[in-house]
Design a protein around this motif. Structure first.
Motif, PDB file in Angstrom:
ATOM      1  N   THR A 172      10.805  -5.919  -6.267  1.00 23.54           N
ATOM      2  CA  THR A 172      10.665  -6.899  -7.349  1.00 23.54           C
ATOM      3  C   THR A 172      11.226  -8.266  -6.980  1.00 23.54           C
ATOM      4  O   THR A 172      10.848  -9.262  -7.587  1.00 23.54           O
ATOM      5  CB  THR A 172      11.340  -6.415  -8.646  1.00 23.54           C
ATOM      6  OG1 THR A 172      12.705  -6.128  -8.372  1.00 23.54           O
ATOM      7  CG2 THR A 172      10.638  -5.188  -9.196  1.00 23.54           C
ATOM      8  N   ASP A 173      12.128  -8.341  -6.001  1.00 25.15           N
ATOM      9  CA  ASP A 173      12.681  -9.626  -5.570  1.00 25.15           C
ATOM     10  C   ASP A 173      12.747  -9.608  -4.048  1.00 25.15           C
ATOM     11  O   ASP A 173      13.725  -9.146  -3.457  1.00 25.15           O
ATOM     12  CB  ASP A 173      14.065  -9.850  -6.181  1.00 25.15           C
ATOM     13  CG  ASP A 173      14.619 -11.234  -5.891  1.00 25.15           C
ATOM     14  OD1 ASP A 173      14.198 -11.885  -4.904  1.00 25.15           O
ATOM     15  OD2 ASP A 173      15.493 -11.685  -6.656  1.00 25.15           O
TER      16      ASP A 173
ATOM     17  N   ASP B 108       5.582 -19.248  -7.799  1.00 27.60           N
ATOM     18  CA  ASP B 108       5.235 -18.609  -9.066  1.00 27.60           C
ATOM     19  C   ASP B 108       5.495 -17.109  -9.043  1.00 27.60           C
ATOM     20  O   ASP B 108       5.357 -16.441 -10.063  1.00 27.60           O
ATOM     21  CB  ASP B 108       3.756 -18.853  -9.402  1.00 27.60           C
ATOM     22  CG  ASP B 108       3.434 -20.331  -9.501  1.00 27.60           C
ATOM     23  OD1 ASP B 108       4.267 -21.082 -10.044  1.00 27.60           O
ATOM     24  OD2 ASP B 108       2.364 -20.724  -9.023  1.00 27.60           O
ATOM     25  N   HIS B 109       5.863 -16.591  -7.878  1.00 26.67           N
ATOM     26  CA  HIS B 109       6.101 -15.152  -7.705  1.00 26.67           C
ATOM     27  C   HIS B 109       4.923 -14.318  -8.227  1.00 26.67           C
ATOM     28  O   HIS B 109       5.116 -13.327  -8.920  1.00 26.67           O
ATOM     29  CB  HIS B 109       7.400 -14.717  -8.400  1.00 26.67           C
ATOM     30  CG  HIS B 109       8.620 -15.259  -7.736  1.00 26.67           C
ATOM     31  ND1 HIS B 109       9.241 -14.629  -6.686  1.00 26.67           N
ATOM     32  CD2 HIS B 109       9.337 -16.382  -7.962  1.00 26.67           C
ATOM     33  CE1 HIS B 109      10.290 -15.333  -6.309  1.00 26.67           C
ATOM     34  NE2 HIS B 109      10.366 -16.405  -7.054  1.00 26.67           N
ATOM     35  N   THR B 110       3.713 -14.719  -7.886  1.00 24.55           N
ATOM     36  CA  THR B 110       2.562 -13.933  -8.316  1.00 24.55           C
ATOM     37  C   THR B 110       2.551 -12.606  -7.577  1.00 24.55           C
ATOM     38  O   THR B 110       2.891 -12.523  -6.398  1.00 24.55           O
ATOM     39  CB  THR B 110       1.247 -14.699  -8.078  1.00 24.55           C
ATOM     40  OG1 THR B 110       1.187 -15.135  -6.725  1.00 24.55           O
ATOM     41  CG2 THR B 110       1.150 -15.906  -9.004  1.00 24.55           C
TER      42      THR B 110
ATOM     43  N   VAL C 253       6.109  -3.124   5.672  1.00 23.87           N
ATOM     44  CA  VAL C 253       5.876  -4.390   4.991  1.00 23.87           C
ATOM     45  C   VAL C 253       6.589  -4.361   3.645  1.00 23.87           C
ATOM     46  O   VAL C 253       6.426  -3.409   2.882  1.00 23.87           O
ATOM     47  CB  VAL C 253       4.359  -4.631   4.766  1.00 23.87           C
ATOM     48  CG1 VAL C 253       4.133  -5.928   4.005  1.00 23.87           C
ATOM     49  CG2 VAL C 253       3.599  -4.620   6.081  1.00 23.87           C
ATOM     50  N   LEU C 254       7.381  -5.382   3.373  1.00 25.28           N
ATOM     51  CA  LEU C 254       7.928  -5.587   2.036  1.00 25.28           C
ATOM     52  C   LEU C 254       6.904  -6.411   1.275  1.00 25.28           C
ATOM     53  O   LEU C 254       6.380  -7.394   1.804  1.00 25.28           O
ATOM     54  CB  LEU C 254       9.247  -6.363   2.089  1.00 25.28           C
ATOM     55  CG  LEU C 254      10.378  -5.773   2.917  1.00 25.28           C
ATOM     56  CD1 LEU C 254      11.561  -6.739   2.949  1.00 25.28           C
ATOM     57  CD2 LEU C 254      10.793  -4.417   2.365  1.00 25.28           C
ATOM     58  N   GLN C 255       6.592  -6.026   0.055  1.00 20.90           N
ATOM     59  CA  GLN C 255       5.620  -6.747  -0.766  1.00 20.90           C
ATOM     60  C   GLN C 255       6.196  -6.915  -2.168  1.00 20.90           C
ATOM     61  O   GLN C 255       6.655  -5.946  -2.765  1.00 20.90           O
ATOM     62  CB  GLN C 255       4.299  -5.982  -0.818  1.00 20.90           C
ATOM     63  CG  GLN C 255       3.221  -6.701  -1.603  1.00 20.90           C
ATOM     64  CD  GLN C 255       1.910  -5.924  -1.608  1.00 20.90           C
ATOM     65  OE1 GLN C 255       1.905  -4.706  -1.712  1.00 20.90           O
ATOM     66  NE2 GLN C 255       0.814  -6.638  -1.464  1.00 20.90           N
ATOM     67  N   GLU C 256       6.142  -8.141  -2.673  1.00 22.45           N
ATOM     68  CA  GLU C 256       6.730  -8.412  -3.986  1.00 22.45           C
ATOM     69  C   GLU C 256       5.742  -8.175  -5.111  1.00 22.45           C
ATOM     70  O   GLU C 256       4.586  -8.592  -5.058  1.00 22.45           O
ATOM     71  CB  GLU C 256       7.229  -9.863  -4.044  1.00 22.45           C
ATOM     72  CG  GLU C 256       8.006 -10.169  -5.309  1.00 22.45           C
ATOM     73  CD  GLU C 256       8.597 -11.557  -5.295  1.00 22.45           C
ATOM     74  OE1 GLU C 256       9.830 -11.650  -5.118  1.00 22.45           O
ATOM     75  OE2 GLU C 256       7.836 -12.534  -5.426  1.00 22.45           O
ATOM     76  N   LYS C 257       6.234  -7.484  -6.158  1.00 26.15           N
ATOM     77  CA  LYS C 257       5.457  -7.231  -7.386  1.00 26.15           C
ATOM     78  C   LYS C 257       6.440  -7.115  -8.535  1.00 26.15           C
ATOM     79  O   LYS C 257       7.464  -6.452  -8.421  1.00 26.15           O
ATOM     80  CB  LYS C 257       4.656  -5.940  -7.271  1.00 26.15           C
ATOM     81  CG  LYS C 257       3.911  -5.587  -8.539  1.00 26.15           C
ATOM     82  CD  LYS C 257       3.219  -4.236  -8.423  1.00 26.15           C
ATOM     83  CE  LYS C 257       2.530  -3.905  -9.710  1.00 26.15           C
ATOM     84  NZ  LYS C 257       3.216  -2.896 -10.486  1.00 26.15           N
ATOM     85  N   GLY C 258       6.123  -7.752  -9.644  1.00 29.72           N
ATOM     86  CA  GLY C 258       6.934  -7.594 -10.839  1.00 29.72           C
ATOM     87  C   GLY C 258       8.185  -8.436 -10.897  1.00 29.72           C
ATOM     88  O   GLY C 258       9.133  -8.094 -11.601  1.00 29.72           O
ATOM     89  N   TYR C 259       8.209  -9.558 -10.167  1.00 33.68           N
ATOM     90  CA  TYR C 259       9.392 -10.433 -10.173  1.00 33.68           C
ATOM     91  C   TYR C 259       9.656 -10.946 -11.579  1.00 33.68           C
ATOM     92  O   TYR C 259       8.734 -11.334 -12.301  1.00 33.68           O
ATOM     93  CB  TYR C 259       9.190 -11.615  -9.228  1.00 33.68           C
ATOM     94  CG  TYR C 259      10.341 -12.586  -9.229  1.00 33.68           C
ATOM     95  CD1 TYR C 259      11.452 -12.358  -8.427  1.00 33.68           C
ATOM     96  CD2 TYR C 259      10.324 -13.722 -10.027  1.00 33.68           C
ATOM     97  CE1 TYR C 259      12.510 -13.238  -8.424  1.00 33.68           C
ATOM     98  CE2 TYR C 259      11.388 -14.614 -10.022  1.00 33.68           C
ATOM     99  CZ  TYR C 259      12.470 -14.372  -9.217  1.00 33.68           C
ATOM    100  OH  TYR C 259      13.522 -15.243  -9.215  1.00 33.68           O
ATOM    101  N   GLN C 260      10.922 -10.936 -11.969  1.00 34.68           N
ATOM    102  CA  GLN C 260      11.324 -11.523 -13.246  1.00 34.68           C
ATOM    103  C   GLN C 260      12.552 -12.372 -13.017  1.00 34.68           C
ATOM    104  O   GLN C 260      13.566 -11.879 -12.508  1.00 34.68           O
ATOM    105  CB  GLN C 260      11.611 -10.429 -14.271  1.00 34.68           C
ATOM    106  CG  GLN C 260      10.363  -9.644 -14.603  1.00 34.68           C
ATOM    107  CD  GLN C 260      10.578  -8.690 -15.758  1.00 34.68           C
ATOM    108  OE1 GLN C 260      11.536  -8.778 -16.492  1.00 34.68           O
ATOM    109  NE2 GLN C 260       9.642  -7.774 -15.912  1.00 34.68           N
ATOM    110  N   ALA C 261      12.453 -13.633 -13.359  1.00 32.10           N
ATOM    111  CA  ALA C 261      13.561 -14.573 -13.141  1.00 32.10           C
ATOM    112  C   ALA C 261      14.724 -14.285 -14.070  1.00 32.10           C
ATOM    113  O   ALA C 261      14.602 -13.712 -15.099  1.00 32.10           O
ATOM    114  CB  ALA C 261      13.081 -16.001 -13.360  1.00 32.10           C
TER     115      ALA C 261
END
Length: 136
Positions: A76-77, A109-111, A128-136
């Motif tokens: 997520t981050d 935008d952390h899409t 591979v690290l892949q970002e999904k669901g980032y919340q600031a």
């Protein structure tokens, strides 16, 4: 029908080296380290928070060490995870994103599914690290 992926076999040359790498540098949890004679050993580990484990050992696969490429760990981050892994001594690439083609740095935008970093184990199996669901 329900199909759950729960175990991925990784071919490695040195079981103890792989176990130390995944535990110490990646933070994976060891669940099984079982031997049955000289020709069989299985080590099963899982990434923190994952329902899918990896296994490696002796006598469990005839795949060539280092032949597994591109296993994804969804986070997520990505910046925080990448920095934590690097602090443990893991050689992990810089974060890059593909929102407008491959670019260094983080998608501002952390899409979902657009930011990546990668690393390899001592045998060359790649992750591979892949970002999904980032919340600031």
């Amino acid at each position: 029908m329900e199909l759950k992926l729960e175990l991925v076999l990784l071919p490695v040359t040195d079981v103890d080296r792989a176990k130390a790498f995944y535990a110490d540098k990646c933070g994976f949890h060891v669940h099984v380290d079982h031997r049955a004679g000289e020709n069989f050993r299985v080590v099963q580990m899982d990434p923190p928070g994952s329902a899918c484990s990896i296994a490696f050992g002796v006598g469990i696969t005839d795949a060539a060490p280092g032949s597994i490429k591109g296993l994804h760990l969804v986070v997520t981050d990505i910046v925080a995870v990448r920095d934590e892994l690097a602090a443990k001594g893991l050689e992990v690439s810089e974060v890059r994103h593909m929102k407008d083609g491959w670019q260094p740095g983080v998608d501002p935008d952390h899409t979902d599914y657009n930011s990546f970093a990668d690393f390899a184990d001592p045998d060359g199996n790649t992750w591979v690290l892949q970002e999904k669901g980032y919340q600031a």
